[in-house]
Scaffold this active site. Sequence first.
Site: not given
Ligand code: 0X9
Ligand code: ZN
Length: 305
Positions: A63, A66, A119, A190, A267
């Site tokens: 992303h 980030e 993003r 992330h 995260e």
């Molecule tokens: O939405 C996302 O891709 C991730 N959060 S972010 O705020 N960095 O965009 C979380 C992804 C977690 N879910 C899976 N790994 N399936």
């Molecule tokens: Zn992310």
Amino acid sequence: TFGWTRYHNLTEIDAWLDTILANHPEVTMGFVLGQSYEGRDIRGLRISYKWGNPGVFIESNIHAREWITSATATWLINELLTSKDESVRELAESHDWYIIPVLNVDGFVYTHETDRLWRKTRQPSLISDCIGVDANRNFDSHWMENGGASSDPCDETYAGPYPLSEPEIKAMSDFISILKHKMNVMLAFHSYSQLLLSPYGHTAEEFPDNYNDLMLVAKAYSDAVNGLPYGTIYKYGSSAGILYPASGATNDWAYNEQDIKISYTIEFRDTGNFGFVLPAAFIKPNAEETLIGIMALLAESKRLG
Ligand code: 0X9
Ligand code: ZN
């Protein structure tokens, strides 16, 4: 000069990688995953002191906005290669590290030059004027199943026209497919929210076979980080269970399709005060606790076999 008191752009990171490779030729190897949509090299670094160690794959900056993820990944590389601390030496030398500091190179450049909060990737759509795909919805595992991913090119979670439509994700997928027998651990960096997320993301109704182990390993990370003077709190659970459903993400794909059974999305800081625009003063604290967390994670995963 390169350091961790400010954020760096892709040109600076690439130049720094060259320096690292030149300074540590015996134990590092540079590689190129492939090219991005706009034709940039997606670069990676392998650190291996003893060929055949358990493999740890770290994906970061999938992303674009980030930035703390690539800042942390580069700091980690530097520590693994230069730290004199005995526990860090042991960690560095007992694993084979494959680290991609910036996977979404086009998006990353775009966040530096045009839109700090971008993003997605930068590949145009054939059916819309909106640009880019959420690369963390583009892997070929339960693609577009059960919500959390969008078929609308204008959405931030657009999964793409088909799985692996993004050259960056196709390149990563091909690379891991070849090396998967060497990979024991997948960590996708992330921000933000301070969470350790195991599979699954595509469903909150089912859990991986080794879910108990995944939670013990996540607890080890969380406890280790919390035990530092910063006292940072990381929660843990399955992606869909404690965050939201999202199919086609790295950690699910690695777990389901590549048989990498220790697989997390991490995260980083913070919990929303600065969010994606985390000030550079937090790079070192975040990176330091990440190293301690990874150390605990790998030790616990080894203990559980
Ligand atoms: O939405 C996302 O891709 C991730 N959060 S972010 O705020 N960095 O965009 C979380 C992804 C977690 N879910 C899976 N790994 N399936
Ligand atoms: Zn992310």
